[in-house]
Design a protein around this motif. Sequence first.
Motif, short mmCIF file in Angstrom:
data_model
loop_
_atom_site.label_atom_id
_atom_site.label_comp_id
_atom_site.label_asym_id
_atom_site.label_seq_id
_atom_site.Cartn_x
_atom_site.Cartn_y
_atom_site.Cartn_z
N ARG A 94 0.83 -1.21 0.00
CA ARG A 94 0.00 0.00 0.00
C ARG A 94 0.87 1.26 0.00
O ARG A 94 0.55 2.23 -0.69
N ASP A 96 0.96 4.02 -3.00
CA ASP A 96 0.65 5.42 -2.73
C ASP A 96 1.79 6.37 -3.12
O ASP A 96 1.61 7.59 -3.10
N HIS A 135 -7.27 -1.49 -3.60
CA HIS A 135 -6.50 -0.26 -3.84
C HIS A 135 -6.61 0.11 -5.31
O HIS A 135 -6.44 -0.74 -6.19
#
Length: 295
Positions: free
Chosen positions: A127, A131, A161
């Motif tokens: 993650r 990002d 995501h």
Amino acid sequence: MTNESTPFGRVLCAMVTPFTATGEALDLDRAAGLAAGLLADGCDGLVLSGTTGESPTTTDAEKSALIRAVRDAVGPSAVLLAGVGTADTAHTAELARQAEDAGADGLLVVPPYYSRPPQAAVEAHFRRVADATGLPLMLYDIPGRTGVRIEPETMLRLAEHPRIAAVKDCAYDLLGSTRVIAGSSLAVYSGCEELNLPLYAVGGAGCVSTVANVAPGAVRAVLDAFDAGDTAEAARRNQRLLPLVERMMAAGLPGAVTAKALLDAGPVREPLQPADQDAVDGLRQAYGELAAVSR
């Protein structure tokens, strides 16, 4: 050839990284020529600085230079993924940003190896990398090399995501892979040559192939026949590839070594060692036999 179910195309080549004769520098001219040839001969896209690209022994600067040289050679429309995975989350995120700046279209990311993090930490790692840029990610599940599995349940959570788009599957878990295909929007690409057709048949997106370095048309022809509805022909074409697949991927040598033994792409970097003459002879024989039946 890219759409929601195949965001990076169907047939991607895990491209070798060409070096100069001493191995001390990249051969960017050779890399550019190889990349253009692979795309012309049937690949939808290329993965740079992956396992076959010897990413552990290239510097951060070399990785960026390789992306830029290949992008300049193949133009803006070709799909280029950059391997950016390391054992360090912060370093991986920085490599991701550098790859984006250099012109990559997507990122190939392994879980952090050696530290053996639990699944919650693996998920947090991905993650954070996702990002770090605006690029889509292909997760790289290869526990035989990393010592860390990306469990199917973790993949299903990560699929939520918006920039985690795909998986390169080297886990040898067809049931788990099928669960991910059925339960998420992730595009699952085979990373094991012997599973290219089986995984495609249960809904996989395609393959990330080392053998495509030397036989891109033959690798693609298997999936083309399946898409045309001729499963018997797909099986026949897959069987024709098997001797070369065995020589390149199942004879005890890494794919980078065997691919470079068949290409004019310079040496491998240590700790890898070049193939010995017996291995080279076997590789050339298998390649020649495939070329003969593919005419």
